[in-house]
Design a protein around this motif. Structure first.
Motif, PDB file in Angstrom:
ATOM      1  N   MET A   1       0.822  -1.206   0.000  1.00 23.49           N
ATOM      2  CA  MET A   1       0.000   0.000   0.000  1.00 23.49           C
ATOM      3  C   MET A   1       0.865   1.269   0.000  1.00 23.49           C
ATOM      4  SD  MET A   1      -1.158   2.584   2.298  1.00 23.49           S
ATOM      5  CE  MET A   1      -1.272   1.942   3.953  1.00 23.49           C
ATOM      6  N   THR A   2       1.920   1.278   0.826  1.00 26.05           N
ATOM      7  CA  THR A   2       2.753   2.468   0.931  1.00 26.05           C
ATOM      8  C   THR A   2       3.477   2.754  -0.381  1.00 26.05           C
ATOM      9  OG1 THR A   2       3.087   1.942   3.269  1.00 26.05           O
ATOM     10  CG2 THR A   2       4.533   3.594   2.299  1.00 26.05           C
ATOM     11  N   GLU A   3       4.060   1.726  -0.981  1.00 28.93           N
ATOM     12  CA  GLU A   3       4.752   1.929  -2.255  1.00 28.93           C
ATOM     13  C   GLU A   3       3.785   2.338  -3.356  1.00 28.93           C
ATOM     14  OE1 GLU A   3       7.064  -1.586  -3.039  1.00 28.93           O
ATOM     15  OE2 GLU A   3       8.871  -0.613  -2.272  1.00 28.93           O
ATOM     16  N   ALA A   4       2.587   1.785  -3.336  1.00 29.95           N
ATOM     17  CA  ALA A   4       1.597   2.150  -4.352  1.00 29.95           C
ATOM     18  C   ALA A   4       1.230   3.630  -4.233  1.00 29.95           C
ATOM     19  CB  ALA A   4       0.359   1.274  -4.228  1.00 29.95           C
ATOM     20  N   LEU A   5       1.084   4.111  -3.009  1.00 29.26           N
ATOM     21  CA  LEU A   5       0.823   5.541  -2.805  1.00 29.26           C
ATOM     22  C   LEU A   5       1.973   6.376  -3.362  1.00 29.26           C
ATOM     23  CD1 LEU A   5      -0.559   6.090   0.820  1.00 29.26           C
ATOM     24  CD2 LEU A   5      -1.728   6.606  -1.332  1.00 29.26           C
ATOM     25  N   ALA A   6       3.198   5.949  -3.067  1.00 27.30           N
ATOM     26  CA  ALA A   6       4.359   6.703  -3.525  1.00 27.30           C
ATOM     27  C   ALA A   6       4.457   6.710  -5.051  1.00 27.30           C
ATOM     28  CB  ALA A   6       5.630   6.122  -2.911  1.00 27.30           C
ATOM     29  N   VAL A   7       4.185   5.577  -5.686  1.00 22.48           N
ATOM     30  CA  VAL A   7       4.210   5.520  -7.148  1.00 22.48           C
ATOM     31  C   VAL A   7       3.185   6.486  -7.729  1.00 22.48           C
ATOM     32  CG1 VAL A   7       3.660   4.080  -9.145  1.00 22.48           C
ATOM     33  CG2 VAL A   7       5.138   3.196  -7.345  1.00 22.48           C
ATOM     34  N   GLY A   8       1.978   6.454  -7.191  1.00 18.26           N
ATOM     35  CA  GLY A   8       0.945   7.363  -7.681  1.00 18.26           C
ATOM     36  C   GLY A   8       1.323   8.820  -7.483  1.00 18.26           C
ATOM     37  N   ALA A 297       4.196  14.457   7.213  1.00 17.61           N
ATOM     38  CA  ALA A 297       5.410  13.868   6.661  1.00 17.61           C
ATOM     39  C   ALA A 297       6.636  14.195   7.504  1.00 17.61           C
ATOM     40  CB  ALA A 297       5.615  14.323   5.221  1.00 17.61           C
ATOM     41  N   GLY A 298       6.703  15.405   8.054  1.00 15.01           N
ATOM     42  CA  GLY A 298       7.839  15.772   8.891  1.00 15.01           C
ATOM     43  C   GLY A 298       7.890  14.975  10.178  1.00 15.01           C
ATOM     44  N   VAL A 299       6.723  14.635  10.727  1.00 14.17           N
ATOM     45  CA  VAL A 299       6.672  13.805  11.928  1.00 14.17           C
ATOM     46  C   VAL A 299       7.050  12.362  11.582  1.00 14.17           C
ATOM     47  CG1 VAL A 299       5.222  13.024  13.836  1.00 14.17           C
ATOM     48  CG2 VAL A 299       4.908  15.323  12.886  1.00 14.17           C
ATOM     49  N   LEU A 300       6.611  11.890  10.400  1.00 12.76           N
ATOM     50  CA  LEU A 300       6.974  10.550   9.961  1.00 12.76           C
ATOM     51  C   LEU A 300       8.489  10.419   9.803  1.00 12.76           C
ATOM     52  CD1 LEU A 300       6.206   7.720   8.983  1.00 12.76           C
ATOM     53  CD2 LEU A 300       5.757   8.718   6.712  1.00 12.76           C
ATOM     54  N   ALA A 301       9.153  11.462   9.340  1.00 15.23           N
ATOM     55  CA  ALA A 301      10.609  11.418   9.224  1.00 15.23           C
ATOM     56  C   ALA A 301      11.251  11.151  10.577  1.00 15.23           C
ATOM     57  CB  ALA A 301      11.122  12.734   8.639  1.00 15.23           C
ATOM     58  N   LEU A 302      10.781  11.851  11.614  1.00 24.03           N
ATOM     59  CA  LEU A 302      11.333  11.643  12.954  1.00 24.03           C
ATOM     60  C   LEU A 302      10.987  10.255  13.476  1.00 24.03           C
ATOM     61  CD1 LEU A 302      12.790  12.674  15.481  1.00 24.03           C
ATOM     62  CD2 LEU A 302      10.597  13.664  16.220  1.00 24.03           C
ATOM     63  N   ALA A 303       9.768   9.793  13.232  1.00 26.97           N
ATOM     64  CA  ALA A 303       9.371   8.462  13.687  1.00 26.97           C
ATOM     65  C   ALA A 303      10.296   7.394  13.126  1.00 26.97           C
ATOM     66  CB  ALA A 303       7.921   8.183  13.282  1.00 26.97           C
ATOM     67  N   PHE A 316       3.346   4.227  15.833  1.00 27.75           N
ATOM     68  CA  PHE A 316       2.903   5.591  15.538  1.00 27.75           C
ATOM     69  C   PHE A 316       3.224   5.965  14.110  1.00 27.75           C
ATOM     70  CE2 PHE A 316       2.961  10.272  15.857  1.00 27.75           C
ATOM     71  CZ  PHE A 316       1.694  10.462  16.395  1.00 27.75           C
ATOM     72  N   ALA A 317       4.366   5.512  13.607  1.00 24.14           N
ATOM     73  CA  ALA A 317       4.700   5.752  12.198  1.00 24.14           C
ATOM     74  C   ALA A 317       3.624   5.166  11.300  1.00 24.14           C
ATOM     75  CB  ALA A 317       6.061   5.156  11.869  1.00 24.14           C
ATOM     76  N   GLY A 318       3.154   3.961  11.631  1.00 29.73           N
ATOM     77  CA  GLY A 318       2.081   3.345  10.854  1.00 29.73           C
ATOM     78  C   GLY A 318       0.807   4.156  10.904  1.00 29.73           C
ATOM     79  N   THR A 319       0.506   4.736  12.069  1.00 30.25           N
ATOM     80  CA  THR A 319      -0.675   5.597  12.184  1.00 30.25           C
ATOM     81  C   THR A 319      -0.555   6.799  11.246  1.00 30.25           C
ATOM     82  OG1 THR A 319      -1.057   4.954  14.484  1.00 30.25           O
ATOM     83  CG2 THR A 319      -1.971   7.070  13.784  1.00 30.25           C
ATOM     84  N   LEU A 320       0.630   7.378  11.164  1.00 34.27           N
ATOM     85  CA  LEU A 320       0.846   8.524  10.283  1.00 34.27           C
ATOM     86  C   LEU A 320       0.687   8.124   8.817  1.00 34.27           C
ATOM     87  CD1 LEU A 320       3.999  10.002  12.066  1.00 34.27           C
ATOM     88  CD2 LEU A 320       1.635  10.791  12.297  1.00 34.27           C
ATOM     89  N   VAL A 321       1.225   6.969   8.441  1.00 34.98           N
ATOM     90  CA  VAL A 321       1.093   6.500   7.058  1.00 34.98           C
ATOM     91  C   VAL A 321      -0.365   6.213   6.733  1.00 34.98           C
ATOM     92  CG1 VAL A 321       1.675   4.627   5.479  1.00 34.98           C
ATOM     93  CG2 VAL A 321       3.455   5.641   6.920  1.00 34.98           C
ATOM     94  N   LEU A 366       7.329   8.251   2.620  1.00 37.70           N
ATOM     95  CA  LEU A 366       6.622   7.014   2.329  1.00 37.70           C
ATOM     96  C   LEU A 366       7.587   5.946   1.831  1.00 37.70           C
ATOM     97  CD1 LEU A 366       3.366   8.271   0.544  1.00 37.70           C
ATOM     98  CD2 LEU A 366       3.578   7.405   2.889  1.00 37.70           C
ATOM     99  N   LEU A 367       8.503   6.324   0.951  1.00 37.55           N
ATOM    100  CA  LEU A 367       9.452   5.347   0.420  1.00 37.55           C
ATOM    101  C   LEU A 367      10.390   4.841   1.510  1.00 37.55           C
ATOM    102  CD1 LEU A 367      10.373   6.945  -3.030  1.00 37.55           C
ATOM    103  CD2 LEU A 367       8.862   5.005  -2.571  1.00 37.55           C
ATOM    104  N   ARG A 368      10.804   5.716   2.386  1.00 38.10           N
ATOM    105  CA  ARG A 368      11.672   5.261   3.480  1.00 38.10           C
ATOM    106  C   ARG A 368      10.924   4.315   4.410  1.00 38.10           C
ATOM    107  NH1 ARG A 368      14.012   8.710   8.480  1.00 38.10           N
ATOM    108  NH2 ARG A 368      15.895   7.527   8.896  1.00 38.10           N
ATOM    109  N   PHE A 369       9.686   4.633   4.731  1.00 37.29           N
ATOM    110  CA  PHE A 369       8.884   3.743   5.575  1.00 37.29           C
ATOM    111  C   PHE A 369       8.735   2.375   4.907  1.00 37.29           C
ATOM    112  CE2 PHE A 369       4.782   1.970   6.920  1.00 37.29           C
ATOM    113  CZ  PHE A 369       4.946   1.962   8.302  1.00 37.29           C
ATOM    114  N   ALA A 370       8.524   2.366   3.597  1.00 40.57           N
ATOM    115  CA  ALA A 370       8.396   1.103   2.874  1.00 40.57           C
ATOM    116  C   ALA A 370       9.686   0.294   2.954  1.00 40.57           C
ATOM    117  CB  ALA A 370       8.014   1.366   1.418  1.00 40.57           C
ATOM    118  N   ARG A 371      10.823   0.951   2.849  1.00 32.55           N
ATOM    119  CA  ARG A 371      12.090   0.228   2.952  1.00 32.55           C
ATOM    120  C   ARG A 371      12.286  -0.337   4.349  1.00 32.55           C
ATOM    121  NH1 ARG A 371      13.718   4.617  -0.110  1.00 32.55           N
ATOM    122  NH2 ARG A 371      14.806   5.648   1.612  1.00 32.55           N
ATOM    123  N   ILE A 372      11.947   0.446   5.350  1.00 28.57           N
ATOM    124  CA  ILE A 372      12.112  -0.020   6.731  1.00 28.57           C
ATOM    125  C   ILE A 372      11.237  -1.235   6.997  1.00 28.57           C
ATOM    126  CG2 ILE A 372      11.628   0.600   9.134  1.00 28.57           C
ATOM    127  CD1 ILE A 372      12.608   3.440   8.443  1.00 28.57           C
TER     128      ILE A 372
END
Length: 391
Positions: A1-8, A297-303, A316-321, A366-372
């Motif tokens: 789901m996360t990568e699909a959002l990023a691709v779009g 997105a800035g909070v997701l970076a810190l998460a 919490f990162a998942g909640t943000l995504v 989003l892409l970083r979260f997907a990699r993690i």
């Protein structure tokens, strides 16, 4: 789901009529989009994104001699950061030459103290210092940082600076003390300048002394006296003027000093962020932005930084995504986000492509979260000038 959002979101960014052709800035324009496209190219190994990044870099290079602003987020220094990245990652020699030309123009416009009336990270010396440092121009970075040594004003807690022509002193990353602290600490470490590092610590001490949420949390007002109180809330929680950004400065100080007190302050910032209610819209004006500067997105970076460095749960990162996914507009044109302004009608603002309030700042997180979550390398393709690389 996360990568699909990023691709779009990437596909929408390279589609027709998504970017103001005259906006070359890192904050909202082409330079920030180049960096997001480079993230997409590295993550997916998809030449569509590399080709789009190269086209945008070519347009940036053509505009260098026309741009008067020298700053990181609104001028030539930010353009140089993007062009330098295109040279490094795509091997584009014209981009490398244009980055050097942009920084030469910046250097030529220095008046001995500053580049304009603003004296902080987004518009002023601190951002120019960090952009120069990222592109390997240590001499320019030191040139930009040194004026803060003589311009610091003593306070009961440490020091701060007059960052704008009007009286308010701001305290956070975007326009305030911690943005200057970050630049002084980074340049001081790179140049072996203990005077710059010491001044950074004095500035940080001033901000820490203003905390109103201790001992478990950390929350400092936007500014004193309050800047534009009819428009700006006294307390914020995102990267620009809140604990999500404060924690990035504390991360850097912790890495450079090995003092565990900075990690403890980062934990307090995180406590305040995660208990504030975001990303829910608790009231008009609270958490109406999805982007990096003052939004999700800035909070997701810190998460994600905290997960990589400290093993913080990704809950919490998942909640943000999930919130970003719920607020996205998805159709045949791709994916984008409309921020919300309760004081305007209609309240849904036009989607933006850029870093601060739009797709570019969201995509890289989003892409970083997907990699993690996929067990891949969490590092960004291009480090951001004011976000320490995760250790």
């Amino acid at each position: 789901m996360t990568e699909a959002l990023a691709v779009g979101a990437l596909d929408w960014m390279i589609g027709p009529a998504t970017l103001d052709e005259a906006d070359h800035t890192l904050y909202s324009g082409r330079a920030g989009v180049v960096l997001a496209l480079l993230e997409g190219h590295r993550h997916f190994s998809d030449d569509r994104y590399g080709d789009a990044a190269l086209r945008s870099a070519t347009a940036l290079a053509a505009a260098v001699d026309e741009v008067g602003d020298c700053s990181l987020y609104f001028g030539l220094t930010g353009m140089a950061v993007a062009l330098h990245a295109a040279h490094r990652l795509l091997g584009d020699e014209p981009s490398g030459r244009a980055a050097g030309r942009a920084l030469s123009l910046v250097r030529s416009r220095f008046d001995g103290q500053r580049w304009g009336p603003m004296f902080e990270l987004l518009f002023g010396n601190a951002g120019i210092a960090l952009g120069a440092l990222q592109t390997g121009d240590l001499d320019l970075a030191v040139l930009a940082a040194e004026p803060y040594l003589d311009a610091a004003d003593p306070t009961p807690g440490g020091v701060n600076w007059a960052v704008r022509p009007s009286p308010p002193r701001s305290h956070h990353m975007a326009h305030g003390t911690l943005g200057i602290v970050y630049a002084l600490a980074a340049v001081g470490a790179a140049a072996g300048r203990d005077d710059l590092t010491g001044m950074a610590l004095a500035g940080a001490a001033d901000v820490v002394s203003r905390d109103e949420a201790g001992p478990a949390g950390f929350l400092v007002p936007h500014s004193d006296p309050q800047h534009l109180p009819e428009l700006i809330e006294r307390y914020s929680y995102g990267w620009c003027n809140g604990p999500a950004g404060d924690a990035q400065a504390f991360r850097l100080l912790g890495a450079l000093t090995a003092d565990t007190a900075w990690a403890a302050l980062g934990d307090r910032c995180w406590h305040t962020v995660t208990t504030s209610g975001l990303p829910r819209r608790l009231r008009p004006g609270f958490w109406d932005n999805n982007g990096h500067c003052c939004g999700t997105a800035g909070v997701l970076a810190l998460a994600c930084d905290r997960h990589v460095e400290q093993g913080e749960s990704l809950g919490f990162a998942g909640t943000l995504v999930d919130d970003l996914a719920a607020r996205a507009t998805v159709d045949g044109a791709g994916v984008r986000w409309s921020n919300h302004e309760h004081r305007e009608t209609p309240s849904a603002l036009q989607p933006q492509a850029g870093w601060a309030m739009g797709n570019a700042g969201i995509v890289r997180e989003l892409l970083r979260f997907a990699r993690i979550t996929g067990g891949a390398d969490p590092a960004y393709a291009v480090p951001w000038p004011d976000q320490p690389p995760s250790r």
